[in-house]
Design a protein around this motif. Structure first.
Motif, PDB file in Angstrom:
ATOM      1  N   VAL A   1       0.863  -1.178   0.000  1.00 18.04           N
ATOM      2  CA  VAL A   1       0.000   0.000   0.000  1.00 18.04           C
ATOM      3  C   VAL A   1       0.901   1.231   0.000  1.00 18.04           C
ATOM      4  O   VAL A   1       1.759   1.355   0.874  1.00 18.04           O
ATOM      5  CB  VAL A   1      -0.895   0.018   1.260  1.00 18.04           C
ATOM      6  CG1 VAL A   1      -1.737   1.281   1.307  1.00 18.04           C
ATOM      7  CG2 VAL A   1      -1.763  -1.230   1.308  1.00 18.04           C
ATOM      8  N   PRO A   2       0.751   2.125  -0.967  1.00 17.77           N
ATOM      9  CA  PRO A   2       1.569   3.335  -0.940  1.00 17.77           C
ATOM     10  C   PRO A   2       1.076   4.282   0.153  1.00 17.77           C
ATOM     11  O   PRO A   2      -0.007   4.097   0.701  1.00 17.77           O
ATOM     12  CB  PRO A   2       1.342   3.938  -2.320  1.00 17.77           C
ATOM     13  CG  PRO A   2      -0.030   3.479  -2.700  1.00 17.77           C
ATOM     14  CD  PRO A   2      -0.202   2.111  -2.081  1.00 17.77           C
ATOM     15  N   GLY A   3       1.862   5.271   0.433  1.00 22.79           N
ATOM     16  CA  GLY A   3       1.488   6.282   1.419  1.00 22.79           C
ATOM     17  C   GLY A   3       2.189   7.573   1.079  1.00 22.79           C
ATOM     18  O   GLY A   3       2.833   7.683   0.033  1.00 22.79           O
TER      19      GLY A   3
ATOM     20  N   HIS B   1       7.331   1.861  -0.520  1.00 20.58           N
ATOM     21  CA  HIS B   1       7.718   2.516  -1.773  1.00 20.58           C
ATOM     22  C   HIS B   1       8.925   1.838  -2.412  1.00 20.58           C
ATOM     23  O   HIS B   1       9.019   1.776  -3.635  1.00 20.58           O
ATOM     24  CB  HIS B   1       7.972   4.007  -1.521  1.00 20.58           C
ATOM     25  CG  HIS B   1       6.724   4.747  -1.126  1.00 20.58           C
ATOM     26  ND1 HIS B   1       6.727   5.892  -0.394  1.00 20.58           N
ATOM     27  CD2 HIS B   1       5.423   4.471  -1.364  1.00 20.58           C
ATOM     28  CE1 HIS B   1       5.485   6.295  -0.197  1.00 20.58           C
ATOM     29  NE2 HIS B   1       4.672   5.455  -0.776  1.00 20.58           N
TER      30      HIS B   1
ATOM     31  N   ALA C   1       8.775   0.592  -6.028  1.00 17.15           N
ATOM     32  CA  ALA C   1       9.668   1.202  -7.009  1.00 17.15           C
ATOM     33  C   ALA C   1      10.475   0.127  -7.733  1.00 17.15           C
ATOM     34  O   ALA C   1      10.718   0.220  -8.934  1.00 17.15           O
ATOM     35  CB  ALA C   1      10.603   2.203  -6.329  1.00 17.15           C
TER      36      ALA C   1
ATOM     37  N   ARG D   1       9.465  -2.790  -8.138  1.00 14.91           N
ATOM     38  CA  ARG D   1       8.476  -3.683  -8.758  1.00 14.91           C
ATOM     39  C   ARG D   1       8.506  -5.084  -8.168  1.00 14.91           C
ATOM     40  O   ARG D   1       8.158  -6.053  -8.832  1.00 14.91           O
ATOM     41  CB  ARG D   1       8.612  -3.670 -10.282  1.00 14.91           C
ATOM     42  CG  ARG D   1       8.464  -2.238 -10.762  1.00 14.91           C
ATOM     43  CD  ARG D   1       8.260  -2.054 -12.230  1.00 14.91           C
ATOM     44  NE  ARG D   1       7.927  -0.642 -12.455  1.00 14.91           N
ATOM     45  CZ  ARG D   1       7.806  -0.067 -13.618  1.00 14.91           C
ATOM     46  NH1 ARG D   1       7.959  -0.766 -14.716  1.00 14.91           N
ATOM     47  NH2 ARG D   1       7.504   1.191 -13.739  1.00 14.91           N
ATOM     48  N   PHE D   2       8.942  -5.168  -6.900  1.00 13.90           N
ATOM     49  CA  PHE D   2       8.783  -6.410  -6.167  1.00 13.90           C
ATOM     50  C   PHE D   2       7.307  -6.619  -5.840  1.00 13.90           C
ATOM     51  O   PHE D   2       6.851  -7.742  -5.727  1.00 13.90           O
ATOM     52  CB  PHE D   2       9.548  -6.351  -4.835  1.00 13.90           C
ATOM     53  CG  PHE D   2      11.027  -6.469  -4.990  1.00 13.90           C
ATOM     54  CD1 PHE D   2      11.581  -7.524  -5.694  1.00 13.90           C
ATOM     55  CD2 PHE D   2      11.866  -5.532  -4.428  1.00 13.90           C
ATOM     56  CE1 PHE D   2      12.954  -7.642  -5.825  1.00 13.90           C
ATOM     57  CE2 PHE D   2      13.238  -5.639  -4.551  1.00 13.90           C
ATOM     58  CZ  PHE D   2      13.778  -6.695  -5.262  1.00 13.90           C
ATOM     59  N   ALA D   3       6.612  -5.511  -5.632  1.00 14.75           N
ATOM     60  CA  ALA D   3       5.243  -5.595  -5.115  1.00 14.75           C
ATOM     61  C   ALA D   3       4.256  -4.951  -6.070  1.00 14.75           C
ATOM     62  O   ALA D   3       4.591  -4.014  -6.798  1.00 14.75           O
ATOM     63  CB  ALA D   3       5.169  -4.906  -3.758  1.00 14.75           C
ATOM     64  N   HIS D   4       3.031  -5.482  -6.050  1.00 14.18           N
ATOM     65  CA  HIS D   4       1.919  -4.851  -6.765  1.00 14.18           C
ATOM     66  C   HIS D   4       1.343  -3.742  -5.894  1.00 14.18           C
ATOM     67  O   HIS D   4       1.175  -3.937  -4.690  1.00 14.18           O
ATOM     68  CB  HIS D   4       0.807  -5.869  -7.031  1.00 14.18           C
ATOM     69  CG  HIS D   4       1.128  -6.812  -8.125  1.00 14.18           C
ATOM     70  ND1 HIS D   4       0.459  -6.836  -9.320  1.00 14.18           N
ATOM     71  CD2 HIS D   4       2.070  -7.765  -8.206  1.00 14.18           C
ATOM     72  CE1 HIS D   4       0.971  -7.777 -10.085  1.00 14.18           C
ATOM     73  NE2 HIS D   4       1.948  -8.354  -9.436  1.00 14.18           N
ATOM     74  N   LEU D   5       1.028  -2.629  -6.511  1.00 12.24           N
ATOM     75  CA  LEU D   5       0.414  -1.548  -5.756  1.00 12.24           C
ATOM     76  C   LEU D   5      -1.057  -1.855  -5.528  1.00 12.24           C
ATOM     77  O   LEU D   5      -1.790  -2.158  -6.480  1.00 12.24           O
ATOM     78  CB  LEU D   5       0.588  -0.227  -6.508  1.00 12.24           C
ATOM     79  CG  LEU D   5       0.120   1.036  -5.775  1.00 12.24           C
ATOM     80  CD1 LEU D   5       1.009   2.215  -6.157  1.00 12.24           C
ATOM     81  CD2 LEU D   5      -1.321   1.338  -6.089  1.00 12.24           C
TER      82      LEU D   5
ATOM     83  N   THR E   1      -4.622  -0.412  -3.317  1.00 11.37           N
ATOM     84  CA  THR E   1      -5.164   0.705  -2.542  1.00 11.37           C
ATOM     85  C   THR E   1      -6.329   0.264  -1.666  1.00 11.37           C
ATOM     86  O   THR E   1      -6.852   1.058  -0.905  1.00 11.37           O
ATOM     87  CB  THR E   1      -5.628   1.845  -3.466  1.00 11.37           C
ATOM     88  OG1 THR E   1      -6.709   1.362  -4.273  1.00 11.37           O
ATOM     89  CG2 THR E   1      -4.512   2.299  -4.379  1.00 11.37           C
TER      90      THR E   1
END
Lengths: 437, 437
Positions: A279-281, A292, A296, A298-302, A304
């Protein structure tokens, strides 16, 4: 309280094996699969097992007689029963076989520290379909109000849509996720939330979450692979994280600093072919910096919210993971370290130490002095290894001998250059709080 | 004020061409490259140019005599000179040739609406090395305090490290970025910030940013491809966005809603082989939803500050862009629409209209009624197209005839089902504010 009718030789064997090994126990796990638990247990106690198996249990078997081992196993089952916990074994229909497949796969691919649990102490009941119906939610203990809100809402939305939430039992994101899931509940009456502990099933850590753990046990499940009475220690959190990752189809990191132990759960999820999400913040929040980094690189899917999580999981098939390099024996630290960027953060005392030395350092109690024999038991390493580690720690001012006992030291902070400022010269404290969850 | 010594036939020709075409003018741009500006201008005014070229200019050439055209071009150069602006042409050493190469490349790949500018009206001075030394920063006009802070700090940090900031002149993120860059300034004394307008160089839009634009012109550059006096219109913001993207090595989206016009700048950047970057924000903020879409779909690199931007740009070579599909003639709308998810947002009045009809809709003044001949000039479309568009708009209750004049209508909002609630029955307003930046 009498041992229930499920008490069999196998159950005793698993309880006994859990007592003498420190997870993750790769060689022992394979030995048990090959020989069966009863024969394996006897071979271990009688020191007839293959050398790699004995190496992992020698510290605790040392001068344990067969009768002592059996009494201890019975005592463990009784201690567990007194808090309403049972020992779930691979022979049990409720054993989460599909969830631990990812761990076996990771071991087969050469990932160290990924061994499946031998057995699981469980209070409550596990969701039937794990990992398919589970979503792991992890994040910082010292989360922000934003992280707490997002974790709680995400967990509630997932539970309301029939997913069980998997997490630890720490303050912050873990706690918010469990409360969210408990409040929403599962529409089909399935357990809505699962807490995996890094200590004995009969312990509440942190103590302030005792009531929460009782509620989770009543409506879902509290799980541990450690025998009753085991105290939490840093390396156990890291090792435990592989189970948190295993029980969910994907792992969502809600808030995590750059060096958060949470990132080891992300690494473990990746090793097991699970989807990693973050989850971004606000970029102005250090508590989102770890998320982040995952995004950044791309290890993780964003994600929300719950919709994004379910969409991402819908499109995800377990794949050969290749994003994180293999971890060391502490179950994910080196994986998480890939995410560190040079010069970005203060050092941790164990930075640069080899895995065994770090494990001995973490085996120290917070405040008390400890005998070498206790360190041997606590770390699960053999005495020569522990003694070698103590020498290294002493050299680095991380441990000091006091008569026959040892105590841990906090490394002195570097004095601020050119000033006698507030941090001053090296200060020691014997109380480094546990950092990793 | 006399026309300066740089006034040549070529300069007049470019001023004249800018007056009779509505950017982006693909056919005209290619014709000028082939024939030279002086011959091209004369051919256009005398209606001897190839049909595709005339189609783009017919509306404004109509009954323009050669003498009128020349007088108008001279007047435009004078009007510009009165606000300290000059016309920069491809023959000028200061022409940002490298920056517009990406546009030519996009045209060559069949992207519509990507034509390079014929010439540029400039107040101040452009950075010498564009796009290499430029970073585009865009985002919502109605940004949050978070977006304002991030945009300002990012711009200041980039300017302090020798990059020029490129943006529009809107409130919110654009304004914060310019102020940040102006406050930090460029260490080498190069222009720190560039504003690209969607109206004539002699206009300040929004009016409240007049002083900011004067400061930008003094320390950097204000740029427009529209002749003096041109009023801002929605389609011009979208067309202008391709230049904002062109002048930077990469485009950073700081805050953007799901349907923000800002996303068209991201699409334009991608079309030109520029790096697209986005700043994450709280998932609880609708103003970060567009950024999260860009990141989730991996259209954009996640950046948290100037370090990330410079690192990302360092590793970026202009590539054949393939992420966004080709845009329609308004320069990026359809590209941005890829990011829309069904049922997520309220409709815009021009949704579902073809590009020409939407352009006519946007050519209406906000409050006044307008004659068809004026719509023809304003939209740059020929009369039959405009009349056809008006018929469609009337059919959709988006325009209504009043005698010989037309006025724009705002579409009625759908009444809330089963309630006479606050949004009530269809309400019309003749003042839809411009949405896109």
């Amino acid at each position: 309280m009498p041992i229930t009718s499920t008490t069999t030789d196998e159950l005793l064997a698993y309880a006994g094996l859990a007592r003498v090994c420190e997870p993750p126990a790769t060689a022992l796990s394979q030995f048990v699969t090959r020989e069966g638990p009863v024969a394996a247990w006897r071979a271990v106690i009688e020191r007839r097992a293959p050398r790699p198996v004995l190496a992992g249990s020698a510290a605790r078997v040392a001068d344990l007689s067969w009768d002592d081992a059996r009494r201890q196993a019975e005592a463990d089952l009784l201690d567990a029963a007194q808090v309403g916990a049972e020992l779930l074994t691979p022979a049990d229909p409720a054993w989460p076989a599909a969830a631990v497949t990812g761990l076996a796969g990771a071991v087969a691919r050469g990932v160290t520290g990924a061994a499946p649990p031998l057995a699981l102490w469980v209070r409550g009941r596990l969701p039937v379909r794990l990992p398919a119906d589970g979503v792991t939610i992890v994040g910082s203990r010292a989360c922000s109000p934003y992280g707490r809100r997002v974790a709680g809402e995400l967990a509630a939305d997932l539970a309301a849509r029939g997913r069980a939430v998997i997490s630890g039992a720490a303050f912050g994101v873990d706690t918010a996720a469990h409360y969210g899931a408990l409040m929403a509940r599962h529409p089909g009456g399935q357990p809505a939330t699962v807490a995996v502990l890094a200590c004995g099933i009969d312990r509440a850590y942190p103590e302030a979450n005792r009531e929460l753990l009782d509620r989770i046990a009543a409506d879902g499940a509290v799980v541990s692979e450690y025998p009753p009475g085991t105290r939490p220690a840093r390396h156990r959190f890291l090792v435990r994280n592989r189970l948190i990752a295993a029980f969910g189809a994907g792992t969502v990191v809600v808030e995590a600093g750059r060096r958060s132990g949470t990132l080891s759960t992300a690494a473990a999820a990746d090793h097991q072919g699970r989807l990693v999400m973050a989850v971004p913040g606000p970029v102005t929040s250090a508590l989102s910096a770890g998320c982040h980094l995952l995004l950044a690189d791309r290890f993780a899917h964003l994600v929300t919210g719950a919709d994004d999580v379910l969409t991402a999981l819908g499109g995800h098939r377990a794949i050969e993971p290749a994003l994180f390099p293999a971890t060391d024996a502490t179950g994910g630290v080196s994986g998480a370290r890939v995410l560190d960027r040079p010069g970005s953060d203060p050092h941790h005392p164990t930075d640069g130490l080899d895995a065994d030395t770090a494990r001995v350092y973490e085996a120290f109690p917070a405040r008390e002095r400890i005998a070498v024999a206790e360190l041997v038991k606590e770390s699960g390493l053999v005495a020569p290894t522990v003694l070698g580690a103590l020498a290294v720690l002493e050299l680095h001012d991380l441990a000091e001998r006091q008569g026959h006992l040892w105590r841990r030291c906090r490394p002195g902070r570097r004095p601020v250059t050119g000033s006698g400022g507030p941090s001053g010269p090296a200060v020691r404290s014997a109380d480094p709080p546990p950092r990793a969850q």
